[in-house]
Design an enzyme around this catalytic site. Sequence first.
Site, PDB file in Angstrom:
ATOM      1  N   GLY A   2       0.856  -1.241  -0.093  1.00 22.43           N
ATOM      2  CA  GLY A   2       0.238  -0.170   0.114  1.00 22.43           C
ATOM      3  C   GLY A   2       0.870   1.223   0.217  1.00 22.43           C
ATOM      4  O   GLY A   2       1.812   1.331   0.326  1.00 22.43           O
ATOM      5  N   GLN A   3       0.381   2.391  -0.297  1.00 24.76           N
ATOM      6  CA  GLN A   3       0.956   3.660  -0.520  1.00 24.76           C
ATOM      7  C   GLN A   3       1.482   4.034   0.871  1.00 24.76           C
ATOM      8  O   GLN A   3       2.755   4.338   1.047  1.00 24.76           O
ATOM      9  CB  GLN A   3      -0.045   4.662  -0.911  1.00 24.76           C
TER      10      GLN A   3
ATOM     11  N   ASP B 118      -4.422 -12.068   6.181  1.00 23.93           N
ATOM     12  CA  ASP B 118      -5.505 -11.516   5.497  1.00 23.93           C
ATOM     13  C   ASP B 118      -6.645 -11.096   6.090  1.00 23.93           C
ATOM     14  O   ASP B 118      -7.105 -11.666   6.910  1.00 23.93           O
ATOM     15  CB  ASP B 118      -5.997 -12.668   4.274  1.00 23.93           C
ATOM     16  N   LEU B 119      -7.064  -9.857   6.113  1.00 20.20           N
ATOM     17  CA  LEU B 119      -8.138  -9.419   6.771  1.00 20.20           C
ATOM     18  C   LEU B 119      -9.346 -10.151   6.687  1.00 20.20           C
ATOM     19  O   LEU B 119     -10.228  -9.870   7.883  1.00 20.20           O
ATOM     20  CB  LEU B 119      -8.231  -7.764   6.430  1.00 20.20           C
TER      21      LEU B 119
ATOM     22  N   TYR C  36      -9.434  -2.017   1.708  1.00 21.48           N
ATOM     23  CA  TYR C  36     -10.213  -2.019   0.361  1.00 21.48           C
ATOM     24  C   TYR C  36     -10.550  -0.807   0.127  1.00 21.48           C
ATOM     25  O   TYR C  36     -11.381   0.138   0.436  1.00 21.48           O
ATOM     26  CB  TYR C  36     -11.340  -3.136   0.580  1.00 21.48           C
TER      27      TYR C  36
ATOM     28  N   THR D 230     -11.069   7.975   6.146  1.00 23.67           N
ATOM     29  CA  THR D 230     -11.311   8.796   5.022  1.00 23.67           C
ATOM     30  C   THR D 230     -12.163   9.687   5.286  1.00 23.67           C
ATOM     31  O   THR D 230     -13.186   9.614   6.025  1.00 23.67           O
ATOM     32  CB  THR D 230     -11.699   7.735   3.915  1.00 23.67           C
TER      33      THR D 230
ATOM     34  N   TYR E  45     -17.880   2.403  -0.049  1.00 19.69           N
ATOM     35  CA  TYR E  45     -16.714   2.286   0.518  1.00 19.69           C
ATOM     36  C   TYR E  45     -16.430   3.133   1.791  1.00 19.69           C
ATOM     37  O   TYR E  45     -15.962   2.760   2.847  1.00 19.69           O
ATOM     38  CB  TYR E  45     -15.528   3.039  -0.533  1.00 19.69           C
TER      39      TYR E  45
ATOM     40  N   TRP F 150      -7.392  11.860  -0.322  1.00 15.84           N
ATOM     41  CA  TRP F 150      -7.014  12.165  -1.499  1.00 15.84           C
ATOM     42  C   TRP F 150      -5.551  11.660  -1.585  1.00 15.84           C
ATOM     43  O   TRP F 150      -4.655  12.744  -1.915  1.00 15.84           O
ATOM     44  CB  TRP F 150      -7.255  13.455  -1.931  1.00 15.84           C
TER      45      TRP F 150
HETATM   46  N1  LIG Z   1      -5.960   6.165  -0.912  1.00 18.48           N
HETATM   47  C1  LIG Z   1      -6.532   7.214  -0.492  1.00 18.48           C
HETATM   48  O1  LIG Z   1      -7.033   8.002  -1.446  1.00 18.48           O
HETATM   49  C2  LIG Z   1      -7.076   7.229   0.850  1.00 18.48           C
HETATM   50  C3  LIG Z   1      -6.825   6.352   1.479  1.00 18.48           C
HETATM   51  N2  LIG Z   1      -7.259   6.267   3.008  1.00 18.48           N
HETATM   52  C4  LIG Z   1      -6.950   5.084   3.876  1.00 18.48           C
HETATM   53  O2  LIG Z   1      -5.640   5.382   4.214  1.00 18.48           O
HETATM   54  C5  LIG Z   1      -5.193   3.797   4.293  1.00 18.48           C
HETATM   55  C6  LIG Z   1      -3.958   3.610   3.282  1.00 18.48           C
HETATM   56  O3  LIG Z   1      -4.454   3.721   2.017  1.00 18.48           O
HETATM   57  P1  LIG Z   1      -3.578   3.438   0.831  1.00 18.48           P
HETATM   58  O4  LIG Z   1      -2.044   3.250   1.117  1.00 18.48           O
HETATM   59  O5  LIG Z   1      -3.781   4.530  -0.055  1.00 18.48           O
HETATM   60  O6  LIG Z   1      -3.921   2.299   0.225  1.00 18.48           O
HETATM   61  P2  LIG Z   1      -3.573   1.285  -0.950  1.00 18.48           P
HETATM   62  O7  LIG Z   1      -4.955   0.997  -1.849  1.00 18.48           O
HETATM   63  O8  LIG Z   1      -2.454   1.746  -1.593  1.00 18.48           O
HETATM   64  O9  LIG Z   1      -3.155  -0.007  -0.002  1.00 18.48           O
HETATM   65  C7  LIG Z   1      -4.094  -0.967   0.337  1.00 18.48           C
HETATM   66  C8  LIG Z   1      -3.351  -2.071   1.149  1.00 18.48           C
HETATM   67  O10 LIG Z   1      -4.250  -2.756   2.009  1.00 18.48           O
HETATM   68  C9  LIG Z   1      -3.917  -4.010   1.831  1.00 18.48           C
HETATM   69  N3  LIG Z   1      -5.298  -4.921   1.631  1.00 18.48           N
HETATM   70  C10 LIG Z   1      -6.303  -4.887   0.860  1.00 18.48           C
HETATM   71  N4  LIG Z   1      -6.979  -5.938   1.223  1.00 18.48           N
HETATM   72  C11 LIG Z   1      -6.425  -6.788   2.190  1.00 18.48           C
HETATM   73  C12 LIG Z   1      -6.727  -8.015   2.666  1.00 18.48           C
HETATM   74  N5  LIG Z   1      -8.006  -8.411   2.569  1.00 18.48           N
HETATM   75  N6  LIG Z   1      -5.972  -8.300   3.682  1.00 18.48           N
HETATM   76  C13 LIG Z   1      -4.819  -7.880   3.844  1.00 18.48           C
HETATM   77  N7  LIG Z   1      -4.399  -6.653   3.421  1.00 18.48           N
HETATM   78  C14 LIG Z   1      -5.319  -6.058   2.401  1.00 18.48           C
HETATM   79  C15 LIG Z   1      -2.973  -4.223   0.465  1.00 18.48           C
HETATM   80  O11 LIG Z   1      -2.228  -5.352   0.557  1.00 18.48           O
HETATM   81  P3  LIG Z   1      -1.130  -5.764  -0.578  1.00 18.48           P
HETATM   82  O12 LIG Z   1       0.007  -5.279   0.290  1.00 18.48           O
HETATM   83  O13 LIG Z   1      -1.135  -7.146  -0.573  1.00 18.48           O
HETATM   84  O14 LIG Z   1      -1.427  -5.061  -1.712  1.00 18.48           O
HETATM   85  C16 LIG Z   1      -2.446  -2.899   0.609  1.00 18.48           C
HETATM   86  O15 LIG Z   1      -1.353  -3.057   1.294  1.00 18.48           O
HETATM   87  C17 LIG Z   1      -6.407   3.026   4.013  1.00 18.48           C
HETATM   88  O16 LIG Z   1      -6.927   2.824   5.275  1.00 18.48           O
HETATM   89  C18 LIG Z   1      -7.381   3.897   3.195  1.00 18.48           C
HETATM   90  O17 LIG Z   1      -8.779   3.512   3.592  1.00 18.48           O
HETATM   91  C19 LIG Z   1      -7.797   7.387   3.418  1.00 18.48           C
HETATM   92  C20 LIG Z   1      -8.235   8.424   2.677  1.00 18.48           C
HETATM   93  C21 LIG Z   1      -7.769   8.441   1.302  1.00 18.48           C
HETATM   94  C1  LIG Z   2      -9.463   9.528 -13.930  1.00 16.87           C
HETATM   95  C2  LIG Z   2     -10.126  10.740 -13.606  1.00 16.87           C
HETATM   96  C3  LIG Z   2     -10.993  10.837 -12.575  1.00 16.87           C
HETATM   97  N1  LIG Z   2     -11.824  11.994 -12.432  1.00 16.87           N
HETATM   98  C4  LIG Z   2     -12.456  12.204 -11.206  1.00 16.87           C
HETATM   99  C5  LIG Z   2     -13.394  11.209 -10.711  1.00 16.87           C
HETATM  100  C6  LIG Z   2     -13.470  11.673  -9.412  1.00 16.87           C
HETATM  101  O1  LIG Z   2     -14.745  12.480  -9.202  1.00 16.87           O
HETATM  102  C7  LIG Z   2     -12.253  12.201  -8.960  1.00 16.87           C
HETATM  103  C8  LIG Z   2     -10.912  11.453  -8.242  1.00 16.87           C
HETATM  104  O2  LIG Z   2     -11.025   9.951  -8.720  1.00 16.87           O
HETATM  105  P1  LIG Z   2     -10.267   8.679  -8.333  1.00 16.87           P
HETATM  106  O3  LIG Z   2     -10.920   7.590  -8.464  1.00 16.87           O
HETATM  107  O4  LIG Z   2      -8.747   9.104  -8.771  1.00 16.87           O
HETATM  108  O5  LIG Z   2     -10.258   8.842  -6.833  1.00 16.87           O
HETATM  109  P2  LIG Z   2     -10.833   8.280  -5.688  1.00 16.87           P
HETATM  110  O6  LIG Z   2     -11.060   6.939  -5.896  1.00 16.87           O
HETATM  111  O7  LIG Z   2     -12.379   8.852  -5.504  1.00 16.87           O
HETATM  112  O8  LIG Z   2     -10.107   8.680  -4.475  1.00 16.87           O
HETATM  113  C9  LIG Z   2     -10.442   8.547  -3.090  1.00 16.87           C
HETATM  114  O9  LIG Z   2      -9.845   7.294  -2.833  1.00 16.87           O
HETATM  115  C10 LIG Z   2     -10.364   6.886  -1.516  1.00 16.87           C
HETATM  116  C11 LIG Z   2      -9.496   5.412  -1.253  1.00 16.87           C
HETATM  117  C12 LIG Z   2     -10.427   7.874  -0.454  1.00 16.87           C
HETATM  118  O10 LIG Z   2     -10.459   7.596   0.685  1.00 16.87           O
HETATM  119  C13 LIG Z   2     -10.564   9.059  -0.908  1.00 16.87           C
HETATM  120  O11 LIG Z   2     -10.228  10.293   0.235  1.00 16.87           O
HETATM  121  C14 LIG Z   2     -10.169   9.617  -2.219  1.00 16.87           C
HETATM  122  O12 LIG Z   2      -8.671   9.726  -2.219  1.00 16.87           O
HETATM  123  O13 LIG Z   2     -11.717  12.587 -10.242  1.00 16.87           O
HETATM  124  C15 LIG Z   2     -12.006  13.002 -13.518  1.00 16.87           C
HETATM  125  O14 LIG Z   2     -12.922  13.755 -13.459  1.00 16.87           O
HETATM  126  N2  LIG Z   2     -11.310  12.767 -14.812  1.00 16.87           N
HETATM  127  C16 LIG Z   2     -10.454  11.569 -14.946  1.00 16.87           C
HETATM  128  O15 LIG Z   2      -9.775  11.403 -15.966  1.00 16.87           O
END
Ligand SMILES: NC(=O)C1=CN([C@@H]2O[C@H](COP(=O)(O)OP(=O)(O)OC[C@H]3O[C@@H](n4cnc5c(N)ncnc54)[C@H](OP(=O)(O)O)[C@@H]3O)[C@@H](O)[C@H]2O)C=CC1
Ligand SMILES: Cc1cn([C@H]2C[C@H](O)[C@@H](COP(=O)(O)OP(=O)(O)O[C@H]3O[C@@H](C)C(=O)[C@@H](O)[C@H]3O)O2)c(=O)[nH]c1=O
Length: 300
Positions: free
Chosen positions: A10-11, A36-37, A61, A101, A125, A150
């Site tokens: 994950g990021q 696995d969660l 997820y 989130t 979600y 974001w």
């Molecule tokens: N991305 C976003 O824009 C935002 C994210 N968040 C929250 O921040 C946190 C981190 O997000 P981010 O780093 O972007 O997430 P990513 O989508 O980058 O990574 C998700 C991680 O969750 C793991 N994972 C998913 N399903 C399972 C499972 N069944 N069992 C074990 N591990 C699992 C993945 O595993 P694997 O290493 O195997 O790929 C990966 O390491 C999350 O809680 C997310 O909800 C909040 C706001 C915005």
């Molecule tokens: C790819 C794309 C997206 N969009 C829009 C769709 C949407 O409204 C917005 C962002 O789209 P994305 O699918 O990248 O982002 P999104 O998956 O909605 O991102 C969210 O992810 C989860 C995990 C979070 O927790 C949130 O904080 C947020 O970061 O941009 C466009 O307008 N043009 C495009 O070409």
Amino acid sequence: MRIAVTGKQGQVVQAMVEQASSLGVELTTVGRPEMDLTDEASVSRALVAAKPDVIVSAAAYTAVDKAESEPELAFAVNAVGVGAVARAAAQIGVPLLHLSTDYVFDGSKAASYIEDDATGPLSVYGASKLEGERQVADATDNHAILRTAWVYSANGANFLKTMLRLAESRDEVGVVADQFGRPTSAHDIADALIRIALRLKSDPDQRLRGIFHLAAEGEASWADFAREIFNGLEQRTGKLVTVRPISTSDYPTPAKRPQNSRLSTDKLDATYGISLPHWQASTTAVLDRLIGQARKGETA
Ligand SMILES: NC(=O)C1=CN([C@@H]2O[C@H](COP(=O)(O)OP(=O)(O)OC[C@H]3O[C@@H](n4cnc5c(N)ncnc54)[C@H](OP(=O)(O)O)[C@@H]3O)[C@@H](O)[C@H]2O)C=CC1
Ligand SMILES: Cc1cn([C@H]2C[C@H](O)[C@@H](COP(=O)(O)OP(=O)(O)O[C@H]3O[C@@H](C)C(=O)[C@@H](O)[C@H]3O)O2)c(=O)[nH]c1=O
Ligand SMILES: [Mg+2]
């Protein structure tokens, strides 16, 4: 101090791995295949074996649109699975930091959201993450829930990398200009999480526990964020890509997203003295990593 963080690729996990040693902490990633969660026994087994001083719950997820057609899996991971992590933290007797989130809100508020504002997720979600927050609070008082938003970084799947990919084949991209939030770097989140973890480990003060918003300074629409990314691309490569501002209704998606998901971060600042850099500065930092420094003196 040893931190166990859930997830591997994950990021946020990857950013924590990069930053841990320079902040003087040992980091263990706990994830698939051994944890696995969706398998509660694997969760407690793996977390107990990691012998953590603090647990960070960063696995989730996160496929917002796909969750609309896979609600069972989204809830199994983000709610039931997170509940298992929280019960393990309580069993081991260590603090839990859990990431949530901005999508727990419905986006109808005019101002930035504070921690006590009413939730009302618009998406599966968001609802699954809100249920995860509840499971954490039910399992242990020794928690900090950090709602962020974001998220982007040099690693993993995110909006910034999607824009760079689209730029390879297009001169113009339509991007929604009527959803507002705070683009937040996973590298900044990782840094803050480690500092919060160190505090929770050493300080039992109940005021450090509860819900906090953790997001970058400033605010942007997705179109603003895309424009910043393309400006940075142009400065570094000369490639010109234009953002065409569109409205949410021009970009139909399975999941509904909040129009306003700006998070007020005053509580975190007042409680921990932690605030993140401005989103534009951190966007520059990620672009520097992905495509190199801007060419000096080069203009649009
Ligand atoms: N991305 C976003 O824009 C935002 C994210 N968040 C929250 O921040 C946190 C981190 O997000 P981010 O780093 O972007 O997430 P990513 O989508 O980058 O990574 C998700 C991680 O969750 C793991 N994972 C998913 N399903 C399972 C499972 N069944 N069992 C074990 N591990 C699992 C993945 O595993 P694997 O290493 O195997 O790929 C990966 O390491 C999350 O809680 C997310 O909800 C909040 C706001 C915005
Ligand atoms: C790819 C794309 C997206 N969009 C829009 C769709 C949407 O409204 C917005 C962002 O789209 P994305 O699918 O990248 O982002 P999104 O998956 O909605 O991102 C969210 O992810 C989860 C995990 C979070 O927790 C949130 O904080 C947020 O970061 O941009 C466009 O307008 N043009 C495009 O070409
Ligand atoms: Mg997405």
